[in-house]
Every structure is written in structure tokens, then in C-alpha cells.
Scaffold this motif. Sequence first.
Motif, short mmCIF file in Angstrom:
data_model
loop_
_atom_site.label_atom_id
_atom_site.label_comp_id
_atom_site.label_asym_id
_atom_site.label_seq_id
_atom_site.Cartn_x
_atom_site.Cartn_y
_atom_site.Cartn_z
N GLY A 206 4.36 8.76 -26.14
CA GLY A 206 3.04 8.87 -25.53
C GLY A 206 3.05 9.94 -24.46
O GLY A 206 3.81 10.92 -24.53
N VAL B 287 0.81 8.91 -32.57
CA VAL B 287 0.21 8.25 -31.41
C VAL B 287 -1.08 8.97 -31.02
O VAL B 287 -2.12 8.36 -30.83
CB VAL B 287 1.19 8.25 -30.22
CG1 VAL B 287 0.50 7.81 -28.95
CG2 VAL B 287 2.38 7.35 -30.51
N ARG B 288 -1.03 10.29 -30.93
CA ARG B 288 -2.18 11.04 -30.44
C ARG B 288 -3.39 10.93 -31.36
O ARG B 288 -4.51 10.78 -30.92
CB ARG B 288 -1.79 12.52 -30.28
CG ARG B 288 -2.85 13.35 -29.59
CD ARG B 288 -2.52 14.83 -29.64
NE ARG B 288 -2.76 15.38 -30.97
CZ ARG B 288 -2.40 16.60 -31.33
NH1 ARG B 288 -1.77 17.38 -30.50
NH2 ARG B 288 -2.67 17.04 -32.55
N GLU B 289 -3.12 11.02 -32.66
CA GLU B 289 -4.23 11.01 -33.61
C GLU B 289 -4.71 9.60 -33.93
O GLU B 289 -5.62 9.41 -34.73
CB GLU B 289 -3.84 11.75 -34.89
CG GLU B 289 -3.58 13.24 -34.69
CD GLU B 289 -4.79 13.95 -34.08
OE1 GLU B 289 -5.93 13.57 -34.41
OE2 GLU B 289 -4.59 14.86 -33.26
N GLY B 290 -4.08 8.61 -33.33
CA GLY B 290 -4.56 7.24 -33.50
C GLY B 290 -4.35 6.67 -34.89
O GLY B 290 -5.11 5.80 -35.31
#
Lengths: 314, 468
Positions: free
Chosen positions: A53, A178-181
Amino acid sequence: MGFREYRVGSILFGVALSSSMVITMYMPSLDISGVSSTATALEKQLTYGRNSGFTYGDLFLHGADKPVKVILKKNPVTGAKMDETAAYVFTAGTSFPSGLKHDNILGEKVQALSVSMGKMDQAAEATGGVFLVSSKVTNGVETPYVEFATATRGWGVDATLNAASETILAGAGKTMFVREGCWWCHTLLPEQTHDWQSFGRPPVLGDFNGESPTTFGSDRKAPDLLHVASRNSSVEWMTLHFFNPRLVQPHSIMPRYDYLWGPKDKAGNDIDLAKWDEEFVAYRDGESVYPPEVPEYADDSEIRYLMDFVMNLK
Amino acid sequence: MIKYLFAKEKDIPGGTAAIFFSFSAIMWFIIGTGIGSFNAAKLAFPDWFTHLYALQFGHMRQVHVHAVIFGWIVGAFAASAMYVVPQLGNTKLWSEKLGVWNCMLWNVGLALGLATLWFGMTSGREYSDFIWPIDLFIALAMVLPLFINIFMSIVTRRTQGIYTTNWFFAGSFFMLIIVFLIGNAPEFFHLTGLNEAYMTWWFAHNVLGLLITPVAAAITYYIVPKVTGNPLYSHRVGHLHFWSIVVFYSTPAAHHLMSSPLPEWLKSFASVEGVLILVPAVAYVCNILLTMQGKWAMFVENVEIKYTITGVLLATPLNMQGGFQQTRAINWYVHGTGWIVAHAHLALLGFSTFAEAAAVYYGIQTIARRKLYSLSLANFHFWMLLIGFSLYWVSMTIAGLIQGAGKIYEVPYMDIVIAEHPYMIVRWLGGTMVFLGNFVWLYNMYMTVKVGEKLPEGLQPQDIAYAR
């Protein structure tokens, strides 16, 4: 205030809340912290690095500050052939995962073996190095440990990267995950009560040591991905599916991830998403026979990271 | 607002902070439900609006969640507390200026937090998605001033006892600070593995259990006796509610992770404690509904009571679901399905939102000393909210049951997605109704402050008839 009942009440409130915290925070944390790492947990830590993260090393979640997983078919020092081996390369300055930095993460036995056999204590972030996940059998029980191959076998960072037959950027890929969900819909947690046939073996207690964030998800709007690459190992299918899931799965509700290709494809040509979409709509509406070609992604594109992460989930 | 930030305390009219918080909460509600409706559309029609990459589902989902929780739900809590606490204490808010600053910092912090999430900067942990600098800002610049203001207003009250509502306000905002700091500790101290996963859900559980549910209940403890004129049915049952919340609601965090490899004793313990949540739940619902004795006509005739009691009635299925769906026997079927999504919306969009809407309706009228601008518009808003929510809840519950069946019989996942498609469309329609209804609400509230009929000295809003 001035009422005795409120003084008593406040004290009782403190007692109730504190004992609740002791039971729900302190006691579980003792229990969980005593768990020994499995080989999976060691592999995950060495693949994903310190944190996937937001961190100092990667403020905007671009996948920076991550180790590189490589597959070796020959010895990086001697060049002699050897069995396929996964090695984890930390270039100088790459942050170490918790298990390499703190002695209370891996579990007592794993930690002791990693130091005595694996010489893990000689590794330092500033100089980096190459790591392996090895194991030792004592009295019929196999215990995994981290081996610092730079110390035990003399494998240097550059030599290992050069000898690699395959480079897997799954650490940077998890940051993309993580970033793109992705984890809002895809779990990484086959459930214990079912799921064995469709999604494979559920994780066990020691599979998570040192991993952060675990992102095993809570809401499943899509298939579980923990062992996805064992079910579907086609890079081609995955590439099409990431670009536009409706190309290979007409009823899918997954978003397109075509923008992760970046501005240029592998050959260095510009990618025109608007034009691609026009051609796709024509194909979808039956005006043309073939769908437009999906561009081959560049080696340093974000989709490459994500693909490497997904194809590494076995 | 700007002029009050630097005004002297005595120059700021009482209720200013509450009015600011009310309107900013309604604004965030519109933004949050708008994003929610957009997200729902993407789940029904994934190729709709293709090239707006800035609005990718994976980035916008958490923006919806936090805009609604921190902007609307907690914002409206702050608004309610800032006028209810002084009224119950027969005093003024401890510091109106701190309240105004608090509201400003609240909006700035939240906008900043949502922008970072939108940008993809996240901790990757559900419900504590904000990156840790934002977490610290929320705890220290948003929640701490709120707690100090509310707590000091209770301390400096000019009445003898402390009424039920204020126990919850004081207790919950205090616990929120603790829960927030401990729940985000994995980020501050880089805790990893199952500890981190468990603490993530410890936070998510307690933010609901120790903040949202009790404060929403606290609001109804105020509105119902105040508007109906009936005294609270039982102070003692209120005690039972308060203490059982602290003891039972703070412990079952692990029931969110029933299918993960946590220690079995922890899951069993959490599951039993989870059923015990029914103690405060039943005590609370009975207490409020019994307070309504003899005044049930107001459920139809009075807007605030209509909202409040609808919220309380929705708390009944909420608690029955909540108590039992986390037991192993049921959890394995519904875990990770749309059922849970429906349940979460029942708690936030059902129970809490209805209770808070009542508090905002009532608060704006009492602070501005003006009668509601339009009863018809308020009723229209009520039905948009209730029908929209019901469509959402029913469709997602059905979708969840389909998904659960598909899950345990290991149906190919694609078939589940196809079967859920109609319900995804209905959920989108329901969410959109809620979104559109809120514009009507904002207009109604604005007009109330501007042109609503002035309340005569000594009368409360419920004492005079609606004008239109």
C-alpha cells in the motif's frame, strides 16, 4: 459533574472497555504472533517486499521499491545447469519485508533456521542481495527458512538478474492489485467450508506472516484468485481479459484495464484507445467480423506488473 | 462561514456550527450517493461510460464508502450533537468557534482524504483505506475537537443529571478516537499478516458498533420524547442498552473473518458475543417503540417522527440479521455475498440515515427558529429514500442468496454473474432514487432557513401546523 454515580460509571466504563480490548486485541495478537511461517508466507514476503500500500518508498503506488522474483535454470556464479529455482532479488536500497527486519515475525523455529542455516542476519537493505526459500527436514518435519544466497552461495544481484530465465515483477504487481482495487471484487481467500473444488486450497494460519496488506477481501463479486494461475495459465487469455473482459467473456462485469498498457505498446507504437473502442463497438454490433487486435504490452508497463502478479498466483 | 472562523466567540450565534455541519452533511450525502449510484451503474453496465478512466470502479468504490460514512453519517452526528447537547444541558455549545473550525477542518480533511483515495493512494485495508497521514488528521483535527466540544458542553451543563442521549454522545466520540488510533495502528507501526487483517476488521466492526449504531440510537432517544412529549419509556432499559453496547458490541470483531484462518477460539468467542448484540438491540428498539405509546398518529402526521420511527423499525431486521448471520451455521452461506452488502446498507442507509435525517430536519428548524418550508417535499424525500433503499436492500438480499447458493454448490462463477444481472439494475435504480431525493431535501432545508415561517417565542417546530 459532582455526582458519585458518574464517577462510578466512568470507572466502570474504563474497566469494561479496557477488558474488552484485552480480550479482543491483546490475547488474539499474542496467539497470532506465535504462529510459525509457512513456505507460502516466506515466498509472499520475498516476492512482495515491505508493503504493497502507501509507503515512503512508493507514495503514489507506482510499484516502486519492490524486489524482483526470478526463475533460474543455471547457477548464476558457475553457469552450471541446475533445477528450476525461484530466487528473490533485492537490489541495493530495496526495503526488506518485516520478516527480514524483525526477529518476531517468522516464528521461532523458522527464524532460528533462517539465521543458522540461511545466514539471514548478514543481509542489509543498503547492499541488497539474493534470497531463496529453502527447507530442512528434522525428525520428519519439514521447516521452511529464508536463505540469504548472497552469503551462502555467493550469488550477487547482477549475476542473478543476468542469469534469470524469467523475471517476474509480482511485487510491483501487487501494488497495482491494491491501487486498482482488484480486491474489492476478487477475494484471495477460498473459504474453509467449501470452495475447494472451484478455487483450491484455503490458506492456513501461517500463510500470512509478514504480508501487508493481506488484501484477501471481504466481498466476492468475482471468482477467487488465490490459485488462479493454476486454473488458467494462458497469458494470452489473461491479456485479452484485462484489456477488455468482454472480448473473452461476454457477460463479465469487470472494468477494462486497457489504460494500464500506458501510452506505447511493446514495439514502441502509440496506443489509441478511442480508435480501439470504435472498432470494438463495430465488432460488438455485428458491423465487422473480427474484434480489433489487443496491443502487446511493454515490459515496463503497469499491466505487465499486474499480469506477473496474477500469473504468479498458483 | 469564513466570517465566523475569525469572529469572537460571543459574536457567533448559537447553533452556527450545527447548521454548518448539517448542510455540509447533506452535501456529502448527495456526493456520496451520487458516486454510489454511478458505481452501481458500472456493475450493471460495465461498458457504459467507457473512457472516463478517472471514474474507474476500483478507485471510486472506497470514495463512495468514505464520503458517506465520514461526510454524511458522522457529519450529521456532529451536527446533531452540536445542537442536542446544549439543548439537553440548558446551555450553549462549549465553543461555537471551535465547532465552526471543526466543520471547516472536517470538510478540508475529508476532501483531501477522498482525493488521495480517488488517486489510488490507499493503505489497501477495507474501511481504513485512508493513508496514515490522513488517518492522523481525522483523529486529531476532526474527531478530537468534536469530542472535546461535546464533552465540555456536557460537563458545563446547567441541568442535574445526564440524559441517555448524552451518555452515548460522550462515550461514542471518545471511543471513536481510541478505535481510530488503535484500528489504524497497523499502518503507523507497520504491523503485518493476520494481526493486520484482524485489526482491520476490529476497526471496521467497532466504528459501526461503538460509533454509528449507538449515536444513531442516541439521536432517536432525543427526537422521540422531545417531539411526542412522552417521557422515555424506561431510563433503566436505556442503562441496559448503553452498558451492553460497551460490553457486547466491542468484542465480536472476528466474526467478520469467520472463513479466514484465525484462531478457532477467537472465532467462536466472537460468534457468541455477536449473538449477544441482540441484548442492546432489543432493549433499544423496545424502549423507543414503547415511548411512542398513545402518540402513534404522529408516525403519519409528523415528519421527524416518521423518519425516526422508520429508522427504528429498520433496526429490527438489521439486528436480527446482524445477530445471526455471523454464526458459523449461517455465515458460510452468506459470507462475501451481496447479502452482506445489503446488510451494510440496512445499517447505514436504513437505520442511521433515517434517524439522522430526522435530527437534521428537526435541528435546522429549531436552530433557525423557522418551521419546515414544505411538508410535501419532505414527504417526497421520505418516499424517495424509503423506496430507493427498499429496492436496494431487497435486490441485494436476493442477489446475495443467489450468490450464496451458487457458492456452496460451486456453480461456475459466470453463471452467478448472469443470474445477478437484473438485481444489479434494480440496485442501481434504488440508489439513484436516494441520490435524486437528496436534492429535494437540500432545497427544502435551504428554503426552510430562508423563508420558512418564523416560530413564535416559546414554541417548538412540532407545536405549530405545517404551512404547505
